[in-house]
Scaffold this motif. Structure first.
Motif, PDB file in Angstrom:
ATOM      1  N   LYS A 189      32.407  47.221  40.781  1.00 17.91           N
ATOM      2  CA  LYS A 189      33.472  48.141  41.192  1.00 17.91           C
ATOM      3  C   LYS A 189      33.401  49.464  40.451  1.00 17.91           C
ATOM      4  O   LYS A 189      33.873  50.489  40.962  1.00 17.91           O
ATOM      5  CB  LYS A 189      34.844  47.495  40.995  1.00 17.91           C
ATOM      6  N   GLY A 241      45.132  54.205  35.801  1.00 18.19           N
ATOM      7  CA  GLY A 241      44.684  52.882  36.215  1.00 18.19           C
ATOM      8  C   GLY A 241      43.504  52.330  35.472  1.00 18.19           C
ATOM      9  O   GLY A 241      42.563  51.831  36.076  1.00 18.19           O
ATOM     10  N   HIS A 261      48.382  43.337  35.329  1.00 15.49           N
ATOM     11  CA  HIS A 261      47.924  43.893  36.600  1.00 15.49           C
ATOM     12  C   HIS A 261      48.486  45.285  36.882  1.00 15.49           C
ATOM     13  O   HIS A 261      47.963  45.992  37.761  1.00 15.49           O
ATOM     14  CB  HIS A 261      48.330  42.956  37.747  1.00 15.49           C
ATOM     15  N   SER A 264      46.105  48.280  37.033  1.00 17.66           N
ATOM     16  CA  SER A 264      45.214  48.496  38.182  1.00 17.66           C
ATOM     17  C   SER A 264      45.953  49.325  39.227  1.00 17.66           C
ATOM     18  O   SER A 264      47.060  48.962  39.645  1.00 17.66           O
ATOM     19  CB  SER A 264      44.789  47.153  38.793  1.00 17.66           C
ATOM     20  N   SER A 266      47.170  50.204  42.460  1.00 20.75           N
ATOM     21  CA  SER A 266      47.289  49.400  43.681  1.00 20.75           C
ATOM     22  C   SER A 266      48.554  49.798  44.415  1.00 20.75           C
ATOM     23  O   SER A 266      48.976  50.958  44.373  1.00 20.75           O
ATOM     24  CB  SER A 266      47.280  47.901  43.327  1.00 20.75           C
ATOM     25  N   GLY A 267      49.176  48.822  45.068  1.00 22.15           N
ATOM     26  CA  GLY A 267      50.339  49.122  45.892  1.00 22.15           C
ATOM     27  C   GLY A 267      51.513  49.706  45.134  1.00 22.15           C
ATOM     28  O   GLY A 267      52.248  50.543  45.670  1.00 22.15           O
ATOM     29  N   THR A 311      41.092  48.614  44.718  1.00 22.37           N
ATOM     30  CA  THR A 311      42.509  48.282  44.858  1.00 22.37           C
ATOM     31  C   THR A 311      43.313  49.471  45.376  1.00 22.37           C
ATOM     32  O   THR A 311      44.236  49.307  46.178  1.00 22.37           O
ATOM     33  CB  THR A 311      43.083  47.825  43.511  1.00 22.37           C
ATOM     34  N   ALA A 312      42.948  50.674  44.922  1.00 20.27           N
ATOM     35  CA  ALA A 312      43.653  51.877  45.379  1.00 20.27           C
ATOM     36  C   ALA A 312      43.324  52.171  46.834  1.00 20.27           C
ATOM     37  O   ALA A 312      44.211  52.520  47.626  1.00 20.27           O
ATOM     38  CB  ALA A 312      43.277  53.074  44.505  1.00 20.27           C
ATOM     39  N   ARG A 314      42.501  50.092  49.199  1.00 22.79           N
ATOM     40  CA  ARG A 314      43.218  49.132  50.052  1.00 22.79           C
ATOM     41  C   ARG A 314      44.669  49.565  50.241  1.00 22.79           C
ATOM     42  O   ARG A 314      45.184  49.571  51.369  1.00 22.79           O
ATOM     43  CB  ARG A 314      43.147  47.754  49.412  1.00 22.79           C
ATOM     44  N   ALA A 315      45.317  49.943  49.141  1.00 20.06           N
ATOM     45  CA  ALA A 315      46.726  50.363  49.219  1.00 20.06           C
ATOM     46  C   ALA A 315      46.871  51.660  50.005  1.00 20.06           C
ATOM     47  O   ALA A 315      47.850  51.853  50.738  1.00 20.06           O
ATOM     48  CB  ALA A 315      47.294  50.529  47.813  1.00 20.06           C
TER      49      ALA A 315
END
Length: 325
Positions: A189, A241, A261, A264, A266-267, A311-312, A314-315
């Motif tokens: 990643k 992040g 978490h 990270s 994300s959402g 992760t970013a 995807r969100a």
């Protein structure tokens, strides 16, 4: 006396009111496609790890499903084909990445290495983990521009290595096997595809940071200017992040409480941005067509700052569907 006008609810008008609104988009095909793609990725990993029993079982289930569809309900054939296509895409995608990883299995002994210090480099106090972007190696066997990043450790206690600094050194460079003993998710990643050892003659030149690194550096500087060192590390990690900036004791505390978490992107991070700019768009009474873009563009900009990590991304995709559709 005031005469009230009684609304005319004729049979025709009542039927229009009771008729459900047509959905702008049917999300069921997208959901089925996403689930099939995830299963394909898992099967691709099973193939890479040599778990052929799982592949045979999956193929048997697919064959049985195809027979049942053809015999009992041919209308579902299109759904089956959609699932099969995305399943195959997941398997092929993993196999392509494994092929690229196998091709990268190279060794450059006693090579002259050059590159630029990436913003992902970490100061551990007694030493630095330096991540080089745009790395180039050269030795007797030839020269090559390396794909992804190159990492190495260097003893620079008390020194502040500048992001974007040009680095030259001599080292042995080895490609990292992403698919050895499972999947090295950290290396994959972060695109850390090479590692340098027996490092010597390290020299740091003038810094030439990219625009993204300049913005991230500005954010880090402003946070550090308004907080003490320990809280600044945590705040910077929350915003950008990355847990690597947090000291070991704090990492362990976050891990024990089950909230590690949050480092990270994300959402949670994306939802904050969407909420703030949605509120501003509403307060400023932006036009209906302009408001979604006024909300989504800052989300894209934030994704650019953090490097569009998985992760970013995807969100961001989910936020785009919610805001724009």
């Amino acid at each position: 006396m005031i005469n009230l006008i009684k609304p005319n609810f004729s049979t025709k008008n009542r039927s229009l009111l009771e008729k459900p609104m047509k959905k702008l988009m049917n999300f069921r095909p997208a959901l089925v496609s996403a689930l099939s793609l995830m299963c394909g990725i898992l099967l691709g990993y099973a193939a890479a790890a040599g778990l052929y029993g799982a592949l045979i079982s999956a193929f048997s289930v697919l064959l049985l499903a195809l027979i049942l569809v053809l015999v009992f309900k041919k209308k579902l054939l299109a759904v089956f084909i959609l699932c099969a296509v995305f399943l195959a895409a997941g398997v092929i995608g993993v196999q392509v990445e494994k092929f690229h990883s196998d091709v990268r299995q190279e060794f450059f002994g006693d090579a002259e290495v050059s590159g630029y210090v990436s913003g992902e480099s970490v100061d551990y106090g007694d030493y630095w983990l330096v991540v080089l972007r745009d790395a180039r190696v050269e030795n007797e066997s030839g020269e090559k521009n390396l794909e992804g990043n190159l990492t190495f450790f260097v003893n620079e206690k008390g020194n502040d290595i500048q992001v974007g600094a040009y680095v030259t050194m001599t080292a042995d460079v080895t490609a990292i096997n992403i698919f050895r003993d499972g999947v090295d998710t950290f290396a994959y990643k972060n695109r850390n595809f090479y590692r340098a050892s027996d490092v010597r003659g390290v020299a740091f030149g003038e810094a030439e940071p990219t625009l993204r690194e300049k913005i991230a550096g500005f954010i880090k500087t402003r946070i550090s200017a308004n907080m003490d060192a320990e809280n600044a590390e945590i705040a910077t990690s929350l915003v950008l992040g990355s847990r690597v900036r947090v000291n070991t004791e704090d990492k362990e505390a976050f891990r024990r409480t089950g909230i590690a978490h949050i480092f990270s992107v994300s959402g949670l991070h994306i939802a904050f941005i969407v909420a703030v700019f949605s509120f501003l768009a509403k307060r400023l009474k932006l036009p209906r067509l302009a408001a979604p873009f006024a909300v989504f563009l800052p989300v894209l900009f934030y994704g650019y700052i953090v490097g569009f990590v998985a992760t970013a991304t995807r969100a961001i995709i989910m936020a785009g569907c919610a805001v724009l559709l």
